[in-house]
Write a protein that holds these residues in place. Structure first.
Motif, PDB file in Angstrom:
ATOM      1  N   GLY A 195       0.867  -1.236  -0.084  1.00 10.35           N
ATOM      2  CA  GLY A 195       0.134  -0.048   0.049  1.00 10.35           C
ATOM      3  C   GLY A 195       0.833   1.422   0.003  1.00 10.35           C
ATOM      4  N   GLY A 196       2.216   1.205   0.031  1.00 11.59           N
ATOM      5  CA  GLY A 196       2.634   2.474   0.005  1.00 11.59           C
ATOM      6  C   GLY A 196       2.962   3.074  -1.246  1.00 11.59           C
ATOM      7  N   GLY A 197       3.385   4.172  -1.362  1.00  8.42           N
ATOM      8  CA  GLY A 197       3.625   4.677  -2.547  1.00  8.42           C
ATOM      9  C   GLY A 197       3.973   6.113  -2.427  1.00  8.42           C
ATOM     10  N   SER A 198       3.749   7.005  -3.583  1.00  4.29           N
ATOM     11  CA  SER A 198       4.125   8.516  -3.554  1.00  4.29           C
ATOM     12  C   SER A 198       2.795   9.157  -3.730  1.00  4.29           C
ATOM     13  N   VAL A 199       2.671  10.219  -2.900  1.00  2.00           N
ATOM     14  CA  VAL A 199       1.369  10.850  -2.688  1.00  2.00           C
ATOM     15  C   VAL A 199       1.553  12.353  -2.424  1.00  2.00           C
ATOM     16  N   GLN A 200       0.904  13.241  -2.964  1.00  2.00           N
ATOM     17  CA  GLN A 200       0.660  14.556  -2.710  1.00  2.00           C
ATOM     18  C   GLN A 200       0.631  14.841  -1.475  1.00  2.00           C
ATOM     19  N   ALA A 201       1.090  15.997  -0.701  1.00  2.00           N
ATOM     20  CA  ALA A 201       0.740  16.495   0.351  1.00  2.00           C
ATOM     21  C   ALA A 201      -0.765  16.720   0.623  1.00  2.00           C
ATOM     22  N   GLY A 202      -1.339  16.196   1.522  1.00  2.00           N
ATOM     23  CA  GLY A 202      -3.008  16.284   1.851  1.00  2.00           C
ATOM     24  C   GLY A 202      -3.624  15.161   1.413  1.00  2.00           C
ATOM     25  N   GLY A 203      -2.876  14.122   1.016  1.00  2.00           N
ATOM     26  CA  GLY A 203      -3.626  13.131   0.156  1.00  2.00           C
ATOM     27  C   GLY A 203      -3.733  11.895   1.248  1.00  2.00           C
ATOM     28  N   VAL A 243       6.847   4.998   1.838  1.00  2.00           N
ATOM     29  CA  VAL A 243       5.833   6.403   1.830  1.00  2.00           C
ATOM     30  C   VAL A 243       6.567   7.408   1.400  1.00  2.00           C
ATOM     31  N   THR A 244       6.164   8.158   0.363  1.00  5.02           N
ATOM     32  CA  THR A 244       6.795   9.519  -0.022  1.00  5.02           C
ATOM     33  C   THR A 244       5.676  10.386  -0.182  1.00  5.02           C
ATOM     34  N   VAL A 245       5.736  11.516   0.633  1.00  3.98           N
ATOM     35  CA  VAL A 245       4.687  12.624   0.604  1.00  3.98           C
ATOM     36  C   VAL A 245       5.505  13.730   0.001  1.00  3.98           C
TER      37      VAL A 245
END
Length: 115
Positions: free
Chosen positions: A8-16, A111-113
């Protein structure tokens, strides 16, 4: 042999949002506590959220109100729902499980934000 596998990890924009899942095998193993920890390079692994025996939960202050931990005892799975993600939430998230005699860790999921 106990195994914990995170996904379930990944890269997401802040607030996501992201949802992490940990599957523990074999399903028959009964754990006392399960939880999520995270680590960034150069810093010690820190506790994020715990699911305690008896049903109580513990959430780190830095994520309280944004992250929710849940556990399926029948399926032996653990989830972490992460909302309103911040760049400082970036790290490798590890699943943790403890029996009366042993402690186990998963391999981690990144996890990368990004801001």
């Amino acid at each position: 042999q106990v195994q914990l596998v995170e996904s379930g990890g990944g890269s997401v924009q802040a607030g996501g949002s992201l949802r992490l899942t940990c599957v523990a095998t074999p399903k028959s193993v009964g754990f006392n506590n399960m939880g999520w920890y995270r680590q960034v390079p150069g810093k010690p692994r820190e506790e994020v959220a715990l699911s305690l025996s008896g049903g109580a939960t513990s959430i780190a202050g830095s994520v309280n109100g944004r992250f929710t931990i849940s556990r399926d005892y029948a399926e032996n799975t653990l989830s972490l729902q992460m909302t309103k993600l911040k760049p400082e939430d970036t790290g490798i998230y590890y699943c943790y499980a403890r029996t009366d005699y042993t402690t186990h860790w998963g391999q981690g999921t990144q996890v990368t934000v990004v801001s």
